[in-house]
Enzyme design. Structure first.
Site, PDB file in Angstrom:
ATOM      1  N   TRP A   1      -6.271 -21.143  18.293  1.00  0.00           N
ATOM      2  CA  TRP A   1      -7.429 -20.660  17.550  1.00  0.00           C
ATOM      3  C   TRP A   1      -8.402 -20.227  18.630  1.00  0.00           C
ATOM      4  O   TRP A   1      -8.956 -21.070  19.338  1.00  0.00           O
ATOM      5  CB  TRP A   1      -8.009 -21.766  16.679  1.00  0.00           C
ATOM      6  CG  TRP A   1      -9.156 -21.325  15.821  1.00  0.00           C
ATOM      7  CD1 TRP A   1      -9.101 -20.489  14.757  1.00  0.00           C
ATOM      8  CD2 TRP A   1     -10.538 -21.676  15.974  1.00  0.00           C
ATOM      9  NE1 TRP A   1     -10.353 -20.322  14.213  1.00  0.00           N
ATOM     10  CE2 TRP A   1     -11.254 -21.029  14.940  1.00  0.00           C
ATOM     11  CE3 TRP A   1     -11.235 -22.484  16.858  1.00  0.00           C
ATOM     12  CZ2 TRP A   1     -12.634 -21.169  14.778  1.00  0.00           C
ATOM     13  CZ3 TRP A   1     -12.599 -22.625  16.701  1.00  0.00           C
ATOM     14  CH2 TRP A   1     -13.291 -21.966  15.680  1.00  0.00           C
TER      15      TRP A   1
ATOM     16  N   HIS B   1     -36.917 -21.115  -8.043  1.00  0.00           N
ATOM     17  CA  HIS B   1     -37.785 -20.900  -6.865  1.00  0.00           C
ATOM     18  C   HIS B   1     -37.273 -19.767  -6.000  1.00  0.00           C
ATOM     19  O   HIS B   1     -37.441 -19.800  -4.778  1.00  0.00           O
ATOM     20  CB  HIS B   1     -37.880 -22.212  -6.071  1.00  0.00           C
ATOM     21  CG  HIS B   1     -38.454 -23.338  -6.869  1.00  0.00           C
ATOM     22  ND1 HIS B   1     -39.770 -23.390  -7.259  1.00  0.00           N
ATOM     23  CD2 HIS B   1     -37.853 -24.415  -7.432  1.00  0.00           C
ATOM     24  CE1 HIS B   1     -39.977 -24.473  -7.988  1.00  0.00           C
ATOM     25  NE2 HIS B   1     -38.833 -25.125  -8.112  1.00  0.00           N
TER      26      HIS B   1
ATOM     27  N   GLU C   1     -13.835 -20.367   1.456  1.00  0.00           N
ATOM     28  CA  GLU C   1     -12.934 -20.471   2.610  1.00  0.00           C
ATOM     29  C   GLU C   1     -11.504 -20.060   2.290  1.00  0.00           C
ATOM     30  O   GLU C   1     -10.757 -19.718   3.197  1.00  0.00           O
ATOM     31  CB  GLU C   1     -12.967 -21.869   3.213  1.00  0.00           C
ATOM     32  CG  GLU C   1     -12.488 -22.985   2.345  1.00  0.00           C
ATOM     33  CD  GLU C   1     -12.528 -24.324   3.088  1.00  0.00           C
ATOM     34  OE1 GLU C   1     -12.443 -24.338   4.315  1.00  0.00           O
ATOM     35  OE2 GLU C   1     -12.639 -25.349   2.417  1.00  0.00           O
TER      36      GLU C   1
HETATM   37  C1  AGP Z   1     -13.129 -28.181   4.528  1.00  0.00           C
HETATM   38  O1  AGP Z   1     -12.385 -27.512   3.497  1.00  0.00           O
HETATM   39  C2  AGP Z   1     -13.101 -27.423   5.799  1.00  0.00           C
HETATM   40  N1  AGP Z   1     -11.765 -27.205   6.221  1.00  0.00           N
HETATM   41  C3  AGP Z   1     -14.047 -27.942   6.857  1.00  0.00           C
HETATM   42  O2  AGP Z   1     -15.349 -27.775   6.361  1.00  0.00           O
HETATM   43  C4  AGP Z   1     -13.909 -29.417   7.280  1.00  0.00           C
HETATM   44  O3  AGP Z   1     -14.298 -30.265   6.211  1.00  0.00           O
HETATM   45  C5  AGP Z   1     -14.857 -29.663   8.460  1.00  0.00           C
HETATM   46  O4  AGP Z   1     -14.453 -28.843   9.534  1.00  0.00           O
HETATM   47  C6  AGP Z   1     -14.900 -31.118   8.923  1.00  0.00           C
HETATM   48  O5  AGP Z   1     -13.617 -31.502   9.346  1.00  0.00           O
HETATM   49  P1  AGP Z   1     -13.351 -33.097   9.538  1.00  0.00           P
HETATM   50  O6  AGP Z   1     -13.457 -33.718   8.187  1.00  0.00           O
HETATM   51  O7  AGP Z   1     -11.978 -33.180  10.116  1.00  0.00           O
HETATM   52  O8  AGP Z   1     -14.417 -33.612  10.470  1.00  0.00           O
END
Ligand code: AGP
Length: 647
Positions: A88, A545, A529
């Protein structure tokens, strides 16, 4: 973020026949498939080729299938030592060249890296002055040349790795392949690195999913630790060269949970796993007064419960909070990111009503740069599915430095967040969550947050709180929860029909009040997402608001409506939207007396503190079906990664 995988079959003993004829490349390629959810914009494998007596490196931009195709076009590889990477991108575009592995100048060293090297520019300019030739703009390539430079100065391979590790700053989980020794080294500082050592072989990976088919006994490398495997011998040391103990952890995941088993996507499978995951999350932790656990047939237990408050006891053995901790604590601080942050917002509502303690919820990425006055009496709760989110862990590091107590709610044993949790860890027991979008992890986080709130109330004793919490109803409703989730899952086809009406829209609003406001935020995130449709979550009362200016006949507005004291207010908000032509979708636990609702999704009723779990399920299904109709990549949405282990 990225995924790394490595294997060595103890090369010095000749080609390891105990690979059942599979080469190290097959093993690593298979491992990368299990890690693909961590990042998927390029990938590559470096292996020691016995015939050519050197490292060969093949890497491709795009999905992992591009790399597999490349390997299928060459003659079968005979090798029993290889490292691989799935990326990534953080530094440098996702191109073939920028993909990992990266090599040194001599071709003797190949590395794969997960994380970020913050001082790479300084190191790179020094190495260029010493004659090193760089091929890419990536930070990771520096690691290969730094190790080579140390070897050029007469250091052994292990010493070169160790000294290089001490010079790097940032976050790094690295695998290093050495052609001259035919050995492999693993270096861990920050992002996760797990290994299996058995039968003269070692397997390394970013998490357990590629390893569970080889063994359920794994070693989580600790920060500042090096694993060096050469001639069939494994040595574990810290960065100072001091030997470290080999701590084996038994994994309760079976390999079957990391495959789709008949569903179209991992996300769909994980949505439908939630009844059993929720049962796993509470059944052994809620014990009725007669010592039976709630996971057994709840109906038989209900009538045996006499206790006025709850009739049950919460068993969170690892949580070490004392009455004094709670007496000294003026507040609870929850820190998390993304869906886990929204889970924290819902847990705030639960904890404030059940425990009578003020709760502050902070984004990890914001908290770490605020001037938040942390007290050693604060109780911090870190919520993280992966346990490796850099923003959350960095925020918790500040709490740790201020000597505040830390509890974590996570899904991954041995993850970094667990190492900081001096007041205990609550595992969600959701099993591997492969879909990038959080589903079963989110709802089990909500449940574990509720269990923690109930446990805190037990430790504190009676709470003079405005709202008398009916613990007995909570217990009964918790026992019924898996069944009620199943009832909602049976509505999947109806929700798919609703999705057909809205999948072409380009905007959505999700509105809720009170404990359902965080679920409006989560529902909007799920849609964003995986379907790439813009969606916003708002407190329903906030629309007047300003945001109500967005509403016209092209704006679907989804309301979360519960039959409680806020219902009349939310009904008024629905009327406000209707008056402006907005299309109304309502998710409700009763039949609201209101006309003009385009779509009503009726769900079962439950205790208010459990309602966020039930209201989340239809929002997951709606987002899933809209995305499926749009044909997006549901398990690996563009630009995302499952675990963001960098800032
Ligand atoms: C949730 O659908 C996402 N993939 C993303 O927001 C995720 O919750 C966030 O990156 C936190 O990841 P974690 O729970 O592994 O800390």
């Amino acid at each position: 973020m990225c995924g790394i995988m490595g294997f060595s079959g103890g090369y010095s003993r000749g080609f390891s026949e105990n690979l059942n004829g599979k080469s190290s490349v097959d093993i690593v390629l298979n491992g990368l498939k299990s890690l693909e959810y961590r990042g998927y914009d390029s990938s590559g494998i470096a292996y020691y080729d016995r015939s050519g007596k050197k490292i060969k490196c093949i890497k491709k931009s795009g999905k992992l299938v591009n790399l597999s195709t490349e390997f299928s076009c060459i003659k079968p590889v005979k090798s029993d030592i290889a490292i691989g990477h799935i990326r990534w991108a953080t530094h440098g575009k996702p191109t073939d060249d920028n993909a990992h592995p990266h090599m040194d100048c001599s071709g003797n060293i190949a590395i794969v890296h997960n994380g970020i090297i913050e001082n790479y520019a300084v190191l790179k300019s020094r190495l260029i002055k010493k004659g090193h030739k760089f091929i890419t703009p990536t930070d990771s390539e520096v690691i290969a040349h730094l190790i080579e430079d140390n070897i050029n100065e007469g250091k052994t391979f292990y010493e070169a790795v160790r000294l290089s590790a001490m010079e790097l700053s940032g976050a790094f989980a690295v695998l290093v392949l050495n052609a001259a020794e035919k050995s492999i080294a693993a270096v861990k500082y920050g992002p996760p690195l797990v290994m299996v050592h058995k039968g003269g072989e070692v397997y390394f990976a970013s998490d357990v999913s590629p390893l569970i088919e080889y063994s359920d006994e794994v070693i989580y490398l600790k920060n500042s630790e090096i694993a060096y495997f050469h001639d069939g011998i494994l040595e574990l040391t810290n960065f100072k060269g001091k030997k470290t103990a080999k701590t084996v952890t038994k994994i309760d995941w079976d390999a079957s949970r990391a495959v789709k088993t008949g569903f179209s996507h991992f996300m769909q499978k994980e949505i439908f796993e939630q009844p059993s995951c929720l049962l796993d999350a509470f059944s052994s932790r809620v014990i009725s007064v007669n010592g039976r656990n709630a996971g057994e047939d709840g109906s038989r237990l209900k009538n045996k419960i006499k206790d006025s408050f709850s009739g049950f006891k919460i068993m969170l053995e690892d949580v070490k909070l004392t009455k004094k901790d709670l007496a000294d604590a003026s507040r609870i601080v929850i820190t998390a990111c993304g869906s886990s942050y929204y889970a924290g917002l819902a847990v705030k509502y639960m904890a404030e009503s059940i425990c009578g303690i003020p709760v502050i919820v902070e984004y990890g990425s914001e908290f770490r740069y605020e001037n938040f006055p942390i007290s050693k009496n604060d109780i911090f709760i870190g919520i993280s599915q992966s346990g490796e989110t850099a923003d959350t862990n960095s925020a918790l590091e500040l709490a740790k430095a201020a000597r505040a107590g830390i509890i974590s709610i996570t899904n991954v044993p041995g993850s970094q967040i667990t190492a900081m949790s001096d007041k205990g860890v609550i595992y969600t027991h959701a099993g591997p969550e492969i879909g990038v979008a959080s589903t079963k992890a989110f709802t089990t986080q909500l449940l574990c947050g509720l269990l923690l709130a109930l446990r805190i109330r037990e430790i504190k004793g009676y709470i003079p709180s405005g709202e008398n919490i009916d613990g007995l109803k909570i217990f009964n409703d918790m026992v019924e929860l898996p069944k009620k989730v199943e009832q909602i899952l049976f509505m999947d086809e109806a929700i798919k029909e609703t999705a057909k009406k809205y999948y072409k829209n380009s905007n959505f609003l999700y509105l809720g009040r009170g404990i359902l406001y965080p679920i409006a935020l989560e529902g909007a995130l799920k849609l964003k997402e995986i379907s790439y449709i813009h969606a916003e979550g708002y407190p329903a009362g906030e629309m007047k608001h300003g945001p109500i200016a967005l509403v016209d006949e092209n704006m679907p507005v989804l309301f979360l409506l519960s039959n409680n004291m806020l219902a009349p207010k939310t009904i008024s908000n629905i009327e406000e939207i209707k008056a402006r032509g907005g299309k109304i979708i309502a998710v409700a636990d009763y039949e609201p007396e209101i006309d003009g609702v385009s779509d009503l999704i009726k769900i079962p009723e439950t205790s208010e503190v459990l309602s966020p779990i039930l209201y989340t399920i239809p929002l997951q299904l709606l987002a899933y079906h809209i995305a499926a109709l749009k044909g997006t990549d549901i398990d690996q949405p563009r630009n995302l990664a499952k675990s963001v282990t960098v800032e």
